[in-house]
Enzyme design. Structure first.
Site, PDB file in Angstrom:
ATOM      1  N   HIS A  23       2.466  -6.573  -8.533  1.00  0.00           N
ATOM      2  CA  HIS A  23       2.003  -5.466  -9.363  1.00  0.00           C
ATOM      3  C   HIS A  23       3.090  -5.036 -10.350  1.00  0.00           C
ATOM      4  CE1 HIS A  23      -0.571  -1.523  -9.319  1.00  0.00           C
ATOM      5  NE2 HIS A  23      -0.674  -2.186 -10.448  1.00  0.00           N
TER       6      HIS A  23
ATOM      7  N   GLU B  17      -3.795  -6.340  -1.195  1.00  0.00           N
ATOM      8  CA  GLU B  17      -2.948  -5.237  -0.768  1.00  0.00           C
ATOM      9  C   GLU B  17      -2.358  -5.564   0.606  1.00  0.00           C
ATOM     10  OE1 GLU B  17      -1.933  -2.393  -2.024  1.00  0.00           O
ATOM     11  OE2 GLU B  17      -3.252  -1.899  -3.713  1.00  0.00           O
TER      12      GLU B  17
ATOM     13  N   THR C 136       0.807  -1.216   0.000  1.00  0.00           N
ATOM     14  CA  THR C 136       0.000   0.000   0.000  1.00  0.00           C
ATOM     15  C   THR C 136       0.840   1.265   0.000  1.00  0.00           C
ATOM     16  OG1 THR C 136      -0.130   0.090   2.417  1.00  0.00           O
ATOM     17  CG2 THR C 136      -1.839  -1.180   1.254  1.00  0.00           C
TER      18      THR C 136
END
Length: 307
Positions: free
Chosen positions: A191, A144, A82
């Site tokens: 990601h 996350e 995050t």
């Protein structure tokens, strides 16, 4: 008369239970995952009925449910950090135009937050690509992880480590998701893997190898294959355009979005860096070397030889 009244009551109950959609307020719902971790549901969720159960003048026949001609919509599991503290992460992921299915806090407790139902699309991957697929929000579950991400000091970037208790939560949840949706090892990604031009998360300190070794999560190479390919490496080819093009094609074959143009452009180097963060985090400078090439070849042999 009594029998008619009972029958009418049963019909009303059936119709109510088969409504297309009803919205309920859930304050706290806990679900055990592998005996140790709990999911805490804290927001409004929809209780959906996944069948056209009530049609005027028609009956929906479910005798052939489920058909063999189907598979899961969810193909990918994508992990993020995050880069925020827990309260801010929760606020951003629930109150802004970004979200994930799950949020792993940074507390040594037994809770995981679910923010988006797995059957819905969370907005976590953005512009993304893997193995020919784009817009991976449509086909992935996003997790996350509360982690401050990175900081810069004296011109150098430093990433924050993940405590072991947090990785245990990630492993318990990821394992459960992977098994339920039959997600392939090489489709468990960061990601940065699916968006290497703009993202670094979950960063080079995320313990991908530990997840593989201890929990059988994700992809990893075999050491003997790596050593075999290291012995085949020819340093004099590093600046050869034909060799560079074949390496770029190998990155594309493994899944990355990269142009095979025979030049080490900035975009190509970002792909190499993302790969190194995942599989060779000791050095993620984006420069191809013997070890990086050998790991790439070993991964292709293990996971892509049948493509």
């Amino acid at each position: 008369m009594l029998q008619k009244n009972i029958f009418a009551l049963l019909v009303l109950v059936l119709l109510a239970s088969c409504s297309a959609t009803k919205r309920i307020q859930v304050k706290t719902v806990e679900k055990t995952i592998r005996d140790t971790v709990y999911i805490k549901e804290i927001s409004k969720v929809e209780d959906r009925v996944y069948q056209a159960a009530v049609l005027k003048n028609y009956n929906v026949n479910a005798d052939s449910l489920p058909s063999i001609g189907q598979d899961y919509r969810v193909k990918f599991l994508i992990l993020h950090y995050t880069a925020l503290d827990y309260p801010t992460s929760m606020r951003v992921l629930t109150k802004q135009a970004v979200s994930s299915h799950y949020l792993i806090n940074d507390k040594n407790d037994k809770e995981i937050d679910i923010l988006v139902s797995e059957d819905a699309r969370a907005w976590h991957a953005g512009v993304s690509f893997w193995s020919g697929r784009t817009n991976l929000n449509d086909s992935s579950i996003g997790i996350e992880i509360v982690n401050q991400g990175s900081t810069e000091y004296d011109g150098k970037k430093y990433f924050f480590a993940y405590p072991d208790y947090q990785i245990k939560k990630v492993a318990a949840l990821a394992k459960n998701i992977i098994e339920r949706y039959e997600i392939a090892p090489d489709y468990v990604l960061g990601h940065s893997d699916v968006a290497p031009q703009r993202k670094n998360d979950p960063g080079p300190l995320f313990p991908w190898e530990k997840l593989y070794r201890d929990y059988q999560i994700g992809a990893w190479y075999e050491e003997y294959d790596k050593q075999f390919y290291e012995a085949q490496f020819l340093p004099e080819l590093l600046n050869d355009s034909i060799f560079i093009k074949t390496v770029q094609e190998d990155f594309a074959r493994y899944g990355y979005e990269i142009e095979a143009n025979g030049e080490w452009t900035k975009k190509s180097k970002r792909v190499v860096s993302a790969f190194q963060m995942h599989f060779r985090p000791a050095n993620y400078d984006g420069v191809l070397d013997r070890e990086t090439w050998a790991i790439l070849k070993a991964l292709i042999k293990k996971y892509k030889t049948n493509i």
